[in-house]
Scaffold this active site. Structure first.
Site, PDB file in Angstrom:
ATOM      1  N   GLU A 175     -19.906  91.962  56.976  1.00 11.46           N
ATOM      2  CA  GLU A 175     -21.112  91.272  57.446  1.00 11.46           C
ATOM      3  C   GLU A 175     -21.777  92.367  58.306  1.00 11.46           C
ATOM      4  OE1 GLU A 175     -20.539  87.345  58.697  1.00 11.46           O
ATOM      5  OE2 GLU A 175     -20.693  86.460  56.544  1.00 11.46           O
ATOM      6  N   GLU A 367     -16.676  85.723  50.247  1.00 13.17           N
ATOM      7  CA  GLU A 367     -16.705  84.297  51.146  1.00 13.17           C
ATOM      8  C   GLU A 367     -17.632  83.520  50.513  1.00 13.17           C
ATOM      9  OE1 GLU A 367     -17.220  85.104  55.446  1.00 13.17           O
ATOM     10  OE2 GLU A 367     -16.075  86.882  55.371  1.00 13.17           O
TER      11      GLU A 367
HETATM   12  C1  BGP Z   1     -18.750  84.459  58.230  1.00 13.03           C
HETATM   13  C2  BGP Z   1     -17.600  85.228  58.983  1.00 13.03           C
HETATM   14  C3  BGP Z   1     -16.255  84.930  58.703  1.00 13.03           C
HETATM   15  C4  BGP Z   1     -16.275  83.391  58.834  1.00 13.03           C
HETATM   16  C5  BGP Z   1     -17.352  82.477  58.282  1.00 13.03           C
HETATM   17  C6  BGP Z   1     -17.404  81.155  58.224  1.00 13.03           C
HETATM   18  O1  BGP Z   1     -19.883  84.636  58.723  1.00 13.03           O
HETATM   19  O2  BGP Z   1     -17.578  86.592  58.090  1.00 13.03           O
HETATM   20  O3  BGP Z   1     -15.373  85.563  59.664  1.00 13.03           O
HETATM   21  O4  BGP Z   1     -15.970  82.557  59.918  1.00 13.03           O
HETATM   22  O5  BGP Z   1     -18.555  83.139  58.496  1.00 13.03           O
HETATM   23  O6  BGP Z   1     -18.109  80.828  59.654  1.00 13.03           O
HETATM   24  P1  BGP Z   1     -17.588  79.849  60.402  1.00 13.03           P
HETATM   25  O7  BGP Z   1     -16.318  80.449  60.670  1.00 13.03           O
HETATM   26  O8  BGP Z   1     -18.392  79.794  61.735  1.00 13.03           O
HETATM   27  O9  BGP Z   1     -17.608  78.518  59.975  1.00 13.03           O
END
Ligand code: BGP
Length: 471
Positions: A175, A367
């Site tokens: 990201e 993701e």
């Molecule tokens: C993305 C990241 C991840 C992951 C995901 C979910 O932005 O790459 O590392 O954590 O988000 O977000 P969160 O963990 O805040 O629910």
């Protein structure tokens, strides 16, 4: 068009949220190791060192470091073809600026890749997933400094050489565009803006250093092994214009610049009109070395990986909704998760189309998923139909993008295939996994693993190569 026969079904994690063992095997501290746990709606505190009596969720996380064999066996049982993970930079170079790598760290990932190989699971490796070495932040100001380019490329060269033949799919920065949109680009770039700092200048300069570092890594990775496929990784929230007022459409376009600012350089190999327009708009542009233009052009990525969780809207006079780092307006047509993220599977199909139309390189969804509270029933079962429902809708939309829209998609690795620490809040109760891990927000629990209902559903989806997503 049909889904690829070798479609990479799997799941995704990152070392800083999953691995734990924060001070074992010679590992140094990363930025995640000094970030306190918090609660939904409460910002996470960042410390400059570990403080006594404070709970830091990354330290044990959900303990992949000690349980990788058990976990990989569970991934294999679900039928994973691929597993997206990250290498913790600080396991390889504990401070980030050493000349020699830490053998114990290298050995750990050798063991992990060998274990994956046993089950024919293809590793997909992120080189930097929110885990910049803390020493580089304190000593050099993190990605504000050009020196990080050399440190990062040295690290990449070491792992490309070491894991040659074991790892083929790589991604440079998770990201990367979080640097642009986050009000506090700590996770991505290790930067907390100082008082009086020209934030716009810092943002474009740090981004430039990361883009050059990424391009150099791609060049090295291809030199070391021509089989390597090296991608970028973008956070992609679909954004809609809030109304059909043409002005809202322009605002929407400007909002998408956060993605294309990075995508254009990674994929096209040069700063485009999007970039120069952004520089004018924010009143800052990066300083560059004379070789940079050539580096960016030679270091174009092989594919685009992206995360997709929700869509947002943009326009005048919006009622603001929640997002982890991208804040947008509320969309009256969409339901939201317990954490306020808009559930929008069609937005995934649109995202796939928009990215493919613009760049014409293969895509990978690395993701996707829904953070939710899980309840353990008296008999120990976890009936997470809400998660299945979310994933089913998104997989169906993804299949439409392939079958109907002819988008070239390499794989799908939903986030947090096993429960892990939330990046946004540091919570454990915000769970994404097919596999439950017994641990709470204070760090208590046995860390025992158990299968949720979604485990069996996803297993069937993979076994039928997406033909049967019913439940
Ligand atoms: C993305 C990241 C991840 C992951 C995901 C979910 O932005 O790459 O590392 O954590 O988000 O977000 P969160 O963990 O805040 O629910």
């Amino acid at each position: 068009m049909q889904i690829r026969k070798d479609f990479l079904w799997g799941g995704a994690t990152a070392a800083n949220q999953y691995e734990g063992g924060y001070n074992e095997g010679g590992k140094g501290l990363s930025i995640a190791d000094v970030e306190k746990g918090a609660r939904h709606g409460v910002p996470r505190e960042i410390h400059d060192q570990i403080k006594d009596g404070v709970y830091y969720p990354s330290h044990v996380a959900t303990d992949f470091y000690h349980r990788y064999k058990e976990d990989i066996a569970l991934f294999a049982e679900m039928g994973f073809k691929a597993y997206r993970m990250s290498i913790a930079w600080t396991r390889i170079f504990p401070n980030g600026d050493e000349l020699e790598p830490n053998e114990e760290g290298l050995k750990f990932y050798d063991d992990v890749f060998d274990e994956l190989k046993k089950y024919n699971i293809e590793p997909i490796v992120t080189l930097s997933h929110y885990e910049t070495p803390l020493h580089l932040v304190k000593e050099y100001g993190s990605w504000r400094s050009r020196k990080l380019v050399d440190f990062f490329v040295r690290y990449c060269e070491v792992v490309f050489n070491r894991y040659k033949g074991k790892v083929k799919y790589w991604m440079t920065f998770n990201e990367i565009n979080a640097t642009y949109i986050s009000p506090r680009p700590w996770h991505q770039a290790g930067i907390v803006y100082q008082e009086g700092e020209d934030k716009a200048k810092t943002m474009v300069q740090a981004s430039h250093h990361m883009l050059v570092a990424s391009a150099l890594a791609v060049i090295k990775g291809h030199e070391i092994d021509s089989e390597n496929k090296i991608g970028c990784m973008l956070l992609y929230p679909e954004v809609y214009a809030a109304t059909c007022a043409p002005e809202d459409q322009i605002l929407r376009r400007n909002k998408m610049d956060n993605v294309f600012y990075y995508g254009d350089v990674h994929v096209r190999g040069y700063y485009s009109n999007v970039n120069t327009a952004v520089w004018d708009r924010i009143g800052a542009h990066p300083d560059m070395e004379k070789e940079d233009e050539n580096i960016l052009y030679m270091g174009k990525v092989d594919y685009i990986a992206f995360s997709y969780y929700f869509s947002a809207i943009e326009g005048k006079n919006l009622e603001m909704a929640e997002g982890n780092i991208l804040i947008g307006g509320k969309n009256p047509y969409l339901k939201v998760t317990d954490w306020g993220w808009a559930i929008d599977p069609i937005g995934l199909r649109t995202s796939l189309n928009d990215l493919y139309d613009r760049y014409q390189v293969p895509l990978m969804i690395v993701e996707n998923g829904m953070g939710a509270y899980d309840t353990i029933e008296a008999d120990g079962s976890i009936n997470d139909d809400y998660r299945i429902d979310y994933l089913k809708q998104h997989i169906d939309a993804m299949l439409d993008a392939i079958r109907i829209d002819h988008v070239d998609l390499l794989g799908y690795t939903p986030w947090g295939c096993i429960d892990l620490v939330s990046a946004g809040t540091g919570e454990m109760r915000k769970r994404y996994g097919f596999i439950y891990v017994d641990k709470d927000d204070e760090g208590k629990g046995t860390l025992n693993r158990s299968k949720k209902k979604s485990f069996f559903w996803y297993k069937k989806v993979i076994a039928t190569n997406g033909e049967d997503t019913s439940y």
